[in-house]
Design a protein around this motif. Sequence first.
Motif, PDB file in Angstrom:
ATOM      1  N   SER A   1       2.653  42.016  37.927  1.00 40.14           N
ATOM      2  CA  SER A   1       3.098  41.847  36.539  1.00 40.14           C
ATOM      3  C   SER A   1       3.150  43.185  35.820  1.00 40.14           C
ATOM      4  CB  SER A   1       2.170  40.880  35.806  1.00 40.14           C
ATOM      5  OG  SER A   1       2.174  39.606  36.425  1.00 40.14           O
ATOM      6  N   ALA A   2       2.168  44.033  36.092  1.00 39.13           N
ATOM      7  CA  ALA A   2       2.168  45.365  35.474  1.00 39.13           C
ATOM      8  C   ALA A   2       3.322  46.216  35.994  1.00 39.13           C
ATOM      9  CB  ALA A   2       0.829  46.055  35.733  1.00 39.13           C
ATOM     10  N   ILE A   3       3.607  46.094  37.289  1.00 44.37           N
ATOM     11  CA  ILE A   3       4.712  46.861  37.866  1.00 44.37           C
ATOM     12  C   ILE A   3       6.047  46.387  37.287  1.00 44.37           C
ATOM     13  CG2 ILE A   3       5.963  47.337  40.007  1.00 44.37           C
ATOM     14  CD1 ILE A   3       3.332  47.269  41.487  1.00 44.37           C
ATOM     15  N   ALA A   4       6.176  45.089  37.016  1.00 41.44           N
ATOM     16  CA  ALA A   4       7.437  44.540  36.528  1.00 41.44           C
ATOM     17  C   ALA A   4       7.843  45.117  35.179  1.00 41.44           C
ATOM     18  CB  ALA A   4       7.351  43.021  36.441  1.00 41.44           C
ATOM     19  N   VAL A   5       6.886  45.539  34.362  1.00 42.70           N
ATOM     20  CA  VAL A   5       7.199  46.080  33.036  1.00 42.70           C
ATOM     21  C   VAL A   5       7.006  47.586  32.981  1.00 42.70           C
ATOM     22  CG1 VAL A   5       6.681  43.924  31.852  1.00 42.70           C
ATOM     23  CG2 VAL A   5       4.839  45.568  32.243  1.00 42.70           C
ATOM     24  N   HIS A   6       6.814  48.214  34.133  1.00 44.40           N
ATOM     25  CA  HIS A   6       6.671  49.674  34.141  1.00 44.40           C
ATOM     26  C   HIS A   6       8.007  50.319  33.763  1.00 44.40           C
ATOM     27  CE1 HIS A   6       5.940  53.767  35.648  1.00 44.40           C
ATOM     28  NE2 HIS A   6       4.644  53.473  35.522  1.00 44.40           N
ATOM     29  N   PRO A   7       7.990  51.372  32.956  1.00 44.76           N
ATOM     30  CA  PRO A   7       9.261  51.993  32.515  1.00 44.76           C
ATOM     31  C   PRO A   7      10.153  52.444  33.653  1.00 44.76           C
ATOM     32  CG  PRO A   7       7.431  52.767  31.173  1.00 44.76           C
ATOM     33  CD  PRO A   7       6.822  51.974  32.285  1.00 44.76           C
ATOM     34  N   ARG A   8       9.586  53.048  34.699  1.00 44.12           N
ATOM     35  CA  ARG A   8      10.412  53.523  35.811  1.00 44.12           C
ATOM     36  C   ARG A   8      11.051  52.361  36.558  1.00 44.12           C
ATOM     37  NH1 ARG A   8       8.141  57.870  39.795  1.00 44.12           N
ATOM     38  NH2 ARG A   8      10.325  57.568  40.441  1.00 44.12           N
ATOM     39  N   VAL A   9      10.303  51.278  36.697  1.00 42.12           N
ATOM     40  CA  VAL A   9      10.841  50.113  37.394  1.00 42.12           C
ATOM     41  C   VAL A   9      11.966  49.474  36.584  1.00 42.12           C
ATOM     42  CG1 VAL A   9      10.302  47.791  38.217  1.00 42.12           C
ATOM     43  CG2 VAL A   9       8.712  49.673  38.655  1.00 42.12           C
ATOM     44  N   GLN A  10      11.771  49.333  35.287  1.00 37.55           N
ATOM     45  CA  GLN A  10      12.803  48.732  34.453  1.00 37.55           C
ATOM     46  C   GLN A  10      14.027  49.627  34.299  1.00 37.55           C
ATOM     47  OE1 GLN A  10      10.879  47.479  30.757  1.00 37.55           O
ATOM     48  NE2 GLN A  10      10.677  45.418  31.638  1.00 37.55           N
ATOM     49  N   GLU A  11      13.829  50.923  34.441  1.00 36.78           N
ATOM     50  CA  GLU A  11      14.978  51.839  34.413  1.00 36.78           C
ATOM     51  C   GLU A  11      15.813  51.707  35.673  1.00 36.78           C
ATOM     52  OE1 GLU A  11      15.906  56.656  34.098  1.00 36.78           O
ATOM     53  OE2 GLU A  11      13.845  55.904  33.967  1.00 36.78           O
ATOM     54  N   ALA A  12      15.144  51.513  36.820  1.00 35.90           N
ATOM     55  CA  ALA A  12      15.863  51.372  38.091  1.00 35.90           C
ATOM     56  C   ALA A  12      16.362  49.952  38.315  1.00 35.90           C
ATOM     57  CB  ALA A  12      14.970  51.802  39.254  1.00 35.90           C
ATOM     58  N   ASN A  13      15.637  48.976  37.781  1.00 37.50           N
ATOM     59  CA  ASN A  13      16.013  47.579  37.946  1.00 37.50           C
ATOM     60  C   ASN A  13      16.021  46.925  36.568  1.00 37.50           C
ATOM     61  OD1 ASN A  13      16.463  44.951  38.703  1.00 37.50           O
ATOM     62  ND2 ASN A  13      14.551  44.695  39.843  1.00 37.50           N
ATOM     63  N   LEU A  14      17.202  46.829  35.987  1.00 36.04           N
ATOM     64  CA  LEU A  14      17.317  46.292  34.630  1.00 36.04           C
ATOM     65  C   LEU A  14      16.981  44.809  34.549  1.00 36.04           C
ATOM     66  CD1 LEU A  14      20.645  48.054  33.561  1.00 36.04           C
ATOM     67  CD2 LEU A  14      18.293  48.805  33.147  1.00 36.04           C
ATOM     68  N   LYS A  15      16.935  44.129  35.689  1.00 38.28           N
ATOM     69  CA  LYS A  15      16.659  42.698  35.692  1.00 38.28           C
ATOM     70  C   LYS A  15      15.176  42.373  35.732  1.00 38.28           C
ATOM     71  CE  LYS A  15      20.951  41.841  38.249  1.00 38.28           C
ATOM     72  NZ  LYS A  15      21.525  41.255  39.485  1.00 38.28           N
ATOM     73  N   SER A  16      14.334  43.365  35.923  1.00 39.54           N
ATOM     74  CA  SER A  16      12.906  43.103  36.051  1.00 39.54           C
ATOM     75  C   SER A  16      12.292  42.763  34.698  1.00 39.54           C
ATOM     76  CB  SER A  16      12.199  44.328  36.643  1.00 39.54           C
ATOM     77  OG  SER A  16      12.291  45.434  35.751  1.00 39.54           O
ATOM     78  N   GLY A  17      11.233  41.978  34.736  1.00 38.65           N
ATOM     79  CA  GLY A  17      10.546  41.593  33.513  1.00 38.65           C
ATOM     80  C   GLY A  17       9.440  40.599  33.797  1.00 38.65           C
ATOM     81  N   LEU A  18       8.757  40.181  32.756  1.00 35.25           N
ATOM     82  CA  LEU A  18       7.639  39.260  32.914  1.00 35.25           C
ATOM     83  C   LEU A  18       8.088  37.836  33.222  1.00 35.25           C
ATOM     84  CD1 LEU A  18       5.178  40.387  30.077  1.00 35.25           C
ATOM     85  CD2 LEU A  18       4.979  40.763  32.544  1.00 35.25           C
ATOM     86  N   ALA A  19       9.319  37.486  32.882  1.00 38.49           N
ATOM     87  CA  ALA A  19       9.780  36.127  33.159  1.00 38.49           C
ATOM     88  C   ALA A  19       9.787  35.852  34.661  1.00 38.49           C
ATOM     89  CB  ALA A  19      11.174  35.917  32.572  1.00 38.49           C
ATOM     90  N   GLN A  20      10.370  36.762  35.435  1.00 47.15           N
ATOM     91  CA  GLN A  20      10.380  36.587  36.878  1.00 47.15           C
ATOM     92  C   GLN A  20       8.983  36.699  37.460  1.00 47.15           C
ATOM     93  OE1 GLN A  20      12.040  38.778  35.061  1.00 47.15           O
ATOM     94  NE2 GLN A  20      14.176  39.015  35.702  1.00 47.15           N
TER      95      GLN A  20
END
Length: 410
Positions: free
Chosen positions: A186-205
């Motif tokens: 869950s922490a990785i899903a909202v990490h800035p680098r992860v969300q920059e590389a994967n725009l679909k990531s988030g807490l919902a998934q």
Amino acid sequence: MTTSWGIDLVKRISWGFITLKCPEGVCYGTLAVHRMCFSLSLWHIILGVLTLGVDDSRHTRAVVQNGLWIFKFVGWIALAVLAFVIPNGFFEFYSKYVAMGGAGVFLLVQLVLLVDFAYNLAEACIGRWEDTERPLWRNILVGGTCAMYLVFAIMTVADFVYFARDGCGRNQFFITANMLACILVSAIAVHPRVQEANLKSGLAQAGMVTAYATYLVTSALAGSPESSDSVPECNPLARAASARATMAVVGAFFTIGAICYSTTNAAVKSNTLIMSSGNSAYSALATDDPNEVPLTNSQMRQSALREAVANGSLPESALTDYDSDSSSQDDEKHGVQYNYTFFHVIFSMASMYAAMLLTNWNSISSTDHIIIIGRSTTAVWVKVVTSWLCIALYMWTLVGPVVLPDREWA
């Protein structure tokens, strides 16, 4: 089928003509489940071979998929009857190697589709919210995410209370490892680098994945067999009939839903991958196959339009406008909606997976008189390892675009 009730029923309705002698009870126990699931799996393999290479509903062999229901039902019944005259030794080999391997592959397909479903559901809510600007979809997305994490928290606390008593080291390890892994992903899903590389990531998934993984761990602990030593009692629900019934109903709901979603959605996904290999979604129709039915005037016109779109002479909107203006809508006018052969392969592996579930993942013993579905050490480990694989697969979708930025991620 895990008791002699079915054997006695067959003997009564056949007026004693069909009598199965089972001195050790294995043919009406776990092996009977494998016989029935084997017949269904083999029938889907036969249908898959018969529909191999069919890429248009006008193909002469397309009727095998879309019709002949009475013949297909009679064919499966014939295979089911023949399965009961095959020696037990064959099914002991089949259950240990073939069925377990197919069930393992189907389990991986389930996990891939689960992660894909989490992404698609979140994207659908976000897309509706952006298109309609209605707060309803935002509330559904936020509320659903909060609900998933609430389920995760409640099940984790319940696991610690009921299954993590003093001396239950294995259970404590399972619960703690799952909790830490869910928090980490869950922490990785909202990490800035992860969300920059994967725009679909988030807490919902992440919420859906953590809730499902926690459910698997809870189901494994609740279904663990009774310990040989009386102290400690690491599964207080082992002797509670009501708890077993509740877990059986919940487990059947998740299992049936997962199998139905996997078998139908996997075939559609495979067809999408096959269709994406062309230069355009509207590739030209091939009409040189002698097995195909001749084209009508409307189909010839549509084929000419598709060839023009495929060659770049006309925009794809020309074919889309023609489709919307057609009086009769055919959902397979551009080809089959799913790969027929792959559809049957998935159903064949689903039958193997169902056999593994019903036989406690091959906990076969000829001395067992009462078999409780889902209660064996093997079933416990399968569920726990599945939860780990689910989290690992989702985590890879998060860190993969960061580690391999040059690769195209769908």
